[in-house]
Scaffold this motif. Structure first.
Motif, PDB file in Angstrom:
ATOM      1  N   SER A 140       0.828  -1.021  -0.057  1.00 18.14           N
ATOM      2  CA  SER A 140      -0.293  -0.209   0.333  1.00 18.14           C
ATOM      3  C   SER A 140       0.381   1.334  -0.366  1.00 18.14           C
ATOM      4  O   SER A 140       0.406   2.131  -0.967  1.00 18.14           O
ATOM      5  N   PHE A 141       1.628   1.091   0.572  1.00 19.83           N
ATOM      6  CA  PHE A 141       3.065   2.153   0.943  1.00 19.83           C
ATOM      7  C   PHE A 141       3.671   2.539  -0.185  1.00 19.83           C
ATOM      8  O   PHE A 141       3.839   3.849  -1.114  1.00 19.83           O
ATOM      9  N   PHE A 142       4.312   1.737  -1.248  1.00 17.78           N
ATOM     10  CA  PHE A 142       4.217   1.445  -2.312  1.00 17.78           C
ATOM     11  C   PHE A 142       3.958   2.290  -3.389  1.00 17.78           C
ATOM     12  O   PHE A 142       3.987   3.148  -4.148  1.00 17.78           O
ATOM     13  N   GLN A 143       2.785   1.501  -3.825  1.00 20.22           N
ATOM     14  CA  GLN A 143       0.827   1.766  -4.759  1.00 20.22           C
ATOM     15  C   GLN A 143       0.754   3.315  -3.900  1.00 20.22           C
ATOM     16  O   GLN A 143       0.866   4.428  -5.245  1.00 20.22           O
ATOM     17  N   THR A 144       0.969   3.602  -3.141  1.00 17.00           N
ATOM     18  CA  THR A 144       0.761   5.067  -2.883  1.00 17.00           C
ATOM     19  C   THR A 144       1.415   6.296  -3.194  1.00 17.00           C
ATOM     20  O   THR A 144       1.098   6.949  -4.305  1.00 17.00           O
ATOM     21  N   LEU A 145       3.056   5.639  -3.309  1.00 16.27           N
ATOM     22  CA  LEU A 145       4.234   6.324  -3.646  1.00 16.27           C
ATOM     23  C   LEU A 145       3.806   6.641  -5.557  1.00 16.27           C
ATOM     24  O   LEU A 145       4.403   7.609  -5.736  1.00 16.27           O
ATOM     25  N   HIS A 146       3.711   5.706  -5.852  1.00 14.76           N
ATOM     26  CA  HIS A 146       3.743   5.095  -7.114  1.00 14.76           C
ATOM     27  C   HIS A 146       2.849   6.138  -7.831  1.00 14.76           C
ATOM     28  O   HIS A 146       2.612   6.989  -8.980  1.00 14.76           O
ATOM     29  N   LEU A 147       1.177   6.219  -7.050  1.00 16.01           N
ATOM     30  CA  LEU A 147      -0.072   6.946  -7.598  1.00 16.01           C
ATOM     31  C   LEU A 147       1.023   8.730  -7.792  1.00 16.01           C
ATOM     32  O   LEU A 147      -0.454   9.464  -8.665  1.00 16.01           O
ATOM     33  N   CYS A 148       1.391   9.206  -6.675  1.00 14.71           N
ATOM     34  CA  CYS A 148       1.937  10.386  -7.178  1.00 14.71           C
ATOM     35  C   CYS A 148       1.731  10.483  -8.334  1.00 14.71           C
ATOM     36  O   CYS A 148       2.037  11.111  -8.797  1.00 14.71           O
ATOM     37  N   PHE A 149       3.443   9.852  -8.477  1.00 13.51           N
ATOM     38  CA  PHE A 149       4.596   9.341  -9.971  1.00 13.51           C
ATOM     39  C   PHE A 149       3.351   9.715 -10.891  1.00 13.51           C
ATOM     40  O   PHE A 149       3.043  10.608 -12.199  1.00 13.51           O
ATOM     41  N   GLN A 150       2.128   8.905 -10.797  1.00  8.61           N
ATOM     42  CA  GLN A 150       1.605   8.586 -12.390  1.00  8.61           C
ATOM     43  C   GLN A 150       0.309   9.327 -12.527  1.00  8.61           C
ATOM     44  O   GLN A 150      -0.230   9.807 -14.065  1.00  8.61           O
ATOM     45  N   ARG A 151       0.490  10.717 -11.351  1.00 10.15           N
ATOM     46  CA  ARG A 151      -0.361  11.971 -11.756  1.00 10.15           C
ATOM     47  C   ARG A 151       0.076  13.177 -12.145  1.00 10.15           C
ATOM     48  O   ARG A 151      -0.270  13.601 -12.847  1.00 10.15           O
ATOM     49  N   ILE A 152       1.058  12.826 -11.667  1.00  9.59           N
ATOM     50  CA  ILE A 152       2.435  13.995 -13.027  1.00  9.59           C
ATOM     51  C   ILE A 152       2.075  13.444 -14.186  1.00  9.59           C
ATOM     52  O   ILE A 152       2.266  14.099 -15.291  1.00  9.59           O
ATOM     53  N   ALA A 153       2.477  11.891 -14.196  1.00  9.31           N
ATOM     54  CA  ALA A 153       2.991  11.663 -15.935  1.00  9.31           C
ATOM     55  C   ALA A 153       1.426  11.870 -16.512  1.00  9.31           C
ATOM     56  O   ALA A 153       1.570  12.106 -17.712  1.00  9.31           O
ATOM     57  N   GLN A 154       0.368  11.837 -16.013  1.00 13.16           N
ATOM     58  CA  GLN A 154      -0.838  12.278 -17.195  1.00 13.16           C
ATOM     59  C   GLN A 154      -1.224  13.477 -16.888  1.00 13.16           C
ATOM     60  O   GLN A 154      -1.665  13.897 -17.873  1.00 13.16           O
ATOM     61  N   ALA A 155      -0.566  13.940 -16.287  1.00 11.62           N
ATOM     62  CA  ALA A 155      -0.395  15.932 -16.188  1.00 11.62           C
ATOM     63  C   ALA A 155       0.025  16.753 -16.755  1.00 11.62           C
ATOM     64  O   ALA A 155       0.194  17.343 -17.437  1.00 11.62           O
ATOM     65  N   LYS A 156       1.042  16.186 -17.007  1.00 10.42           N
ATOM     66  CA  LYS A 156       2.882  16.765 -17.906  1.00 10.42           C
ATOM     67  C   LYS A 156       3.330  15.844 -18.735  1.00 10.42           C
ATOM     68  O   LYS A 156       4.078  16.119 -18.955  1.00 10.42           O
ATOM     69  N   GLY A 157       3.230  14.522 -18.589  1.00  7.03           N
ATOM     70  CA  GLY A 157       3.659  13.172 -19.634  1.00  7.03           C
ATOM     71  C   GLY A 157       4.861  13.209 -18.698  1.00  7.03           C
ATOM     72  O   GLY A 157       5.904  13.510 -17.864  1.00  7.03           O
ATOM     73  N   THR A 158       5.638  12.516 -19.511  1.00  6.62           N
ATOM     74  CA  THR A 158       7.149  11.926 -19.094  1.00  6.62           C
ATOM     75  C   THR A 158       8.446  11.874 -19.883  1.00  6.62           C
ATOM     76  O   THR A 158       7.555  12.364 -21.353  1.00  6.62           O
ATOM     77  N   ILE A 159       9.474  11.705 -19.370  1.00  5.22           N
ATOM     78  CA  ILE A 159      10.503  12.086 -20.282  1.00  5.22           C
ATOM     79  C   ILE A 159      11.339  10.259 -20.383  1.00  5.22           C
ATOM     80  O   ILE A 159      11.648   9.788 -18.971  1.00  5.22           O
ATOM     81  N   ASP A 160      10.662   9.264 -20.750  1.00  4.02           N
ATOM     82  CA  ASP A 160      11.479   8.463 -21.071  1.00  4.02           C
ATOM     83  C   ASP A 160      13.362   7.832 -21.618  1.00  4.02           C
ATOM     84  O   ASP A 160      13.038   8.433 -23.418  1.00  4.02           O
ATOM     85  N   ARG A 161      13.603   6.855 -20.981  1.00  2.00           N
ATOM     86  CA  ARG A 161      15.214   6.551 -21.537  1.00  2.00           C
ATOM     87  C   ARG A 161      15.804   5.561 -21.193  1.00  2.00           C
ATOM     88  O   ARG A 161      15.012   5.251 -20.180  1.00  2.00           O
ATOM     89  N   PHE A 162      16.095   4.956 -21.967  1.00  2.00           N
ATOM     90  CA  PHE A 162      16.569   3.494 -22.088  1.00  2.00           C
ATOM     91  C   PHE A 162      17.899   3.036 -22.323  1.00  2.00           C
ATOM     92  O   PHE A 162      18.962   4.070 -22.673  1.00  2.00           O
ATOM     93  N   TYR A 163      18.270   2.323 -21.416  1.00  2.00           N
ATOM     94  CA  TYR A 163      20.004   2.932 -20.784  1.00  2.00           C
ATOM     95  C   TYR A 163      19.990   0.468 -20.591  1.00  2.00           C
ATOM     96  O   TYR A 163      19.324  -0.019 -19.785  1.00  2.00           O
ATOM     97  N   SER A 164      20.797   0.139 -21.077  1.00  2.00           N
ATOM     98  CA  SER A 164      22.082  -1.076 -20.847  1.00  2.00           C
ATOM     99  C   SER A 164      22.054  -1.171 -19.877  1.00  2.00           C
ATOM    100  O   SER A 164      23.604  -1.058 -20.006  1.00  2.00           O
ATOM    101  N   ILE A 165      21.989  -1.969 -18.741  1.00  2.00           N
ATOM    102  CA  ILE A 165      22.949  -1.886 -17.539  1.00  2.00           C
ATOM    103  C   ILE A 165      22.690  -3.587 -17.085  1.00  2.00           C
ATOM    104  O   ILE A 165      22.380  -4.175 -17.218  1.00  2.00           O
ATOM    105  N   GLY A 166      24.521  -3.661 -17.299  1.00  2.00           N
ATOM    106  CA  GLY A 166      24.593  -5.173 -16.833  1.00  2.00           C
ATOM    107  C   GLY A 166      23.755  -6.138 -18.011  1.00  2.00           C
ATOM    108  O   GLY A 166      23.617  -7.303 -17.279  1.00  2.00           O
ATOM    109  N   GLY A 167      23.647  -5.661 -19.466  1.00  2.00           N
ATOM    110  CA  GLY A 167      23.115  -6.257 -19.609  1.00  2.00           C
ATOM    111  C   GLY A 167      22.151  -6.175 -20.219  1.00  2.00           C
ATOM    112  O   GLY A 167      20.807  -7.151 -21.441  1.00  2.00           O
ATOM    113  N   TYR A 168      20.991  -5.521 -19.612  1.00  2.00           N
ATOM    114  CA  TYR A 168      19.258  -6.265 -19.442  1.00  2.00           C
ATOM    115  C   TYR A 168      18.807  -3.756 -19.391  1.00  2.00           C
ATOM    116  O   TYR A 168      19.686  -3.565 -19.400  1.00  2.00           O
TER     117      TYR A 168
END
Length: 387
Positions: A26-54
Motif C-alpha cells: 500500500s505504501f509503495f502503491q501510494t507513492l507510485h500513484l503520485c508519480f502516475q498523476r504527474i505523468a498524466q498531467a505533464k507527461g514523462t521523459i523516457d530514456r533507456f539504458y543497457s545496464i549489466g546486459g539488461y
C-alpha cells in the motif's frame, strides 16, 4: 485528528515497526500513484539504458531530474523497448510542484526525526523492507528510493532536484541498481576497470590507494575505460565487468596536478572546496568509454613512492580484502550473497599487486603488457559475453 497527530500516535504505539507485506504494498502503491498523476498531467521523459546486459527504462517526471542524473550513464543509452527489464520512475517535489500524497510527508518527517529507530545503519527503512521490497531514505538531500522486485518497478523521489548532491550526480541510483542487479547475478562493486575488447583488469582498493589514478592514467593509452569507482561484475559464463558510470572523480590538489589536461573538463569547478571534481568522460572521450569486457585478472593498487610501476603476484585473499569491505560498507542491501559473488570472482582470476610508481605514464604500459602477454592463455575470454 490531523495527519501529524495520527502519525505521532503511530510512533508512540510503535506500529510503524509492525508493517505487514500488505502495508508495504500500500505504501509503495501510494507513492507510485503520485508519480502516475504527474505523468498524466505533464507527461514523462523516457530514456533507456543497457545496464549489466539488461535494458532499463528511466521515466522522468521532470526535465531537471533527467538533466541531473543522466550524464553519468549517457554511454549506456540504448534503443527503447516495450518491455524493459526494470522501470524506474523519478521525480522531485520542487519542479513538479506536487506534494507527496496522504501520510507520506509525515512519514518522511518521522524518518528524519526518529532515524535511529526506523532506519538501519545504511538508512534502509526497516519496517518497509522485505524479500519483495527494498526502501531507503537518504537524509539531508531527502532522497527516497523504493524497489518492488515482483513488479520490477522502482521509485526515486527527491525533495528538490536543484539540491542534488554531487556524489549522486556522479554515481546516480546506487541503491536501486545494486538491489536489482544482485537478483540478476550481477554484483555492484567499488572498483575500477580498464582493458581492451578481448579482456581487462579489475582494480580493487579502498579510496586513496591509487585506484582512480590508475584508471584515469589509461585515457592516454590504447586501453579503454569502464570505471574508476563503481562497476558491475558477473561470473557466468566467465568473469565479466560491466560499466556503470563514465564519471571521473578527482580529489584535492594532488589529483588535479596529476591530470592537468582534465582540469578544463570539470563540471563543478566552482565548488571544489567542498566537492570532488566531477568529469563526465563520455562527453570528452567517447571512444575510450566502453560498456564492459571479460576480466583476466584482479589488480590491487599499492602506492610505493618509487619511480617505476610493476606487478607482483598476490593472493585471492588479498584481492578479496581489497574488494569486499568498501563494497559492503558503501552499498545498501549488500550482505552474504554479495560476499559470495566477490569470493567467487577472486577465486576464478589471477590476482596481482599493482605497485604504483610516481611516473604514472608507466601504469597503462604495465597493464597493457600484462594483457598482451596473457592473450594466449585467456584466448577463450575473447568470445562474446552473453547472459
Amino acid at each position: 485528528m490531523n495527519v501529524e497527530s495520527y502519525v505521532w500516535e503511530l510512533v508512540q504505539q510503535k506500529v510503524l515497526n509492525q508493517f505487514t507485506e500488505t502495508d508495504r504494498l500500500s505504501f509503495f502503491q501510494t507513492l507510485h500513484l503520485c508519480f502516475q498523476r504527474i505523468a498524466q498531467a505533464k507527461g514523462t521523459i523516457d530514456r533507456f539504458y543497457s545496464i549489466g546486459g539488461y535494458t532499463i527504462r528511466l521515466s522522468f517526471g521532470s526535465d531537471l531530474v533527467a538533466t541531473q542524473l543522466t550524464p553519468a550513464i549517457s554511454h549506456l543509452e540504448t534503443n527503447p523497448t516495450e518491455y524493459p527489464a526494470l522501470t524506474i520512475c523519478l521525480w522531485d517535489n520542487a519542479t513538479t510542484k506536487t506534494q507527496l500524497p496522504g501520510l507520506m510527508p509525515a512519514f518522511i518527517r518521522i524518518f528524519q526525526w526518529y532515524w535511529h529507530e526506523y532506519l538501519d545503519g545504511r538508512m534502509n527503512v526497516k519496517a518497509l523492507c522485505s524479500d519483495r521490497f527494498q526502501m531507503h531514505f537518504k537524509m539531508g538531500p531527502n532522497i527516497f528510493s523504493a524497489l518492488d522486485f515482483q513488479q520490477n518497478l522502482a521509485l526515486y523521489w527527491i525533495d528538490d532536484a536543484t539540491l542534488l548532491p554531487y556524489w549522486e550526480r556522479g554515481s546516480p541510483l546506487q541503491n536501486i541498481l545494486s538491489w536489482w542487479t544482485s537478483r540478476q547475478q550481477r554484483q555492484y562493486v567499488h572498483a575500477a576497470a580498464v582493458g581492451t575488447a578481448t579482456g581487462g583488469v579489475l582494480l580493487a582498493a579502498k579510496g586513496g590507494s591509487g585506484k582512480s589514478t590508475s584508471a584515469l592514467s589509461c585515457l592516454n593509452s590504447s586501453l579503454t575505460y569502464a570505471s574508476d569507482d563503481y562497476c558491475l561484475i558477473s561470473t557466468d559464463p566467465i568473469p565479466y565487468v560491466y560499466s556503470l558510470y563514465n564519471t571521473a572523480k578527482l580529489k584535492g590538489a594532488k589529483d588535479l596536478e596529476r591530470f592537468p589536461e582534465l582540469t578544463p573538463l570539470i563540471t563543478n569547478g566552482d565548488r571544489l572546496h567542498e566537492e570532488k571534481a566531477l568529469i563526465f568522460l563520455n562527453q570528452h572521450f567517447p571512444e575510450k568509454v566502453v560498456s564492459g569486457f571479460p576480466l583476466r585478472a584482479i589488480l590491487v593498487p599499492k602506492i610505493t613512492g618509487e619511480r617505476d610501476t610493476r606487478l607482483s603476484k598476490s593472493t585471492a585473499i588479498a584481492a578479496l580484502k581489497a574488494l569486499a569491505p568498501s563494497t559492503l560498507f558503501q552499498l545498501s542491501g549488500t550482505g552474504e550473497s554479495s560476499f559470495q559473488m566477490m569470493s567467487q570472482v577472486v577465486k576464478q582470476l589471477p590476482c596481482f599487486t599493482l605497485e604504483l610508481g610516481t611516473d604514472i605514464s608507466q601504469i597503462p604500459q604495465v597493464i597493457l603488457e600484462f594483457l598482451n602477454a596473457s592473450e594466449t592463455s585467456f584466448g577463450s575470454l575473447s568470445t562474446v559475453h552473453s547472459r
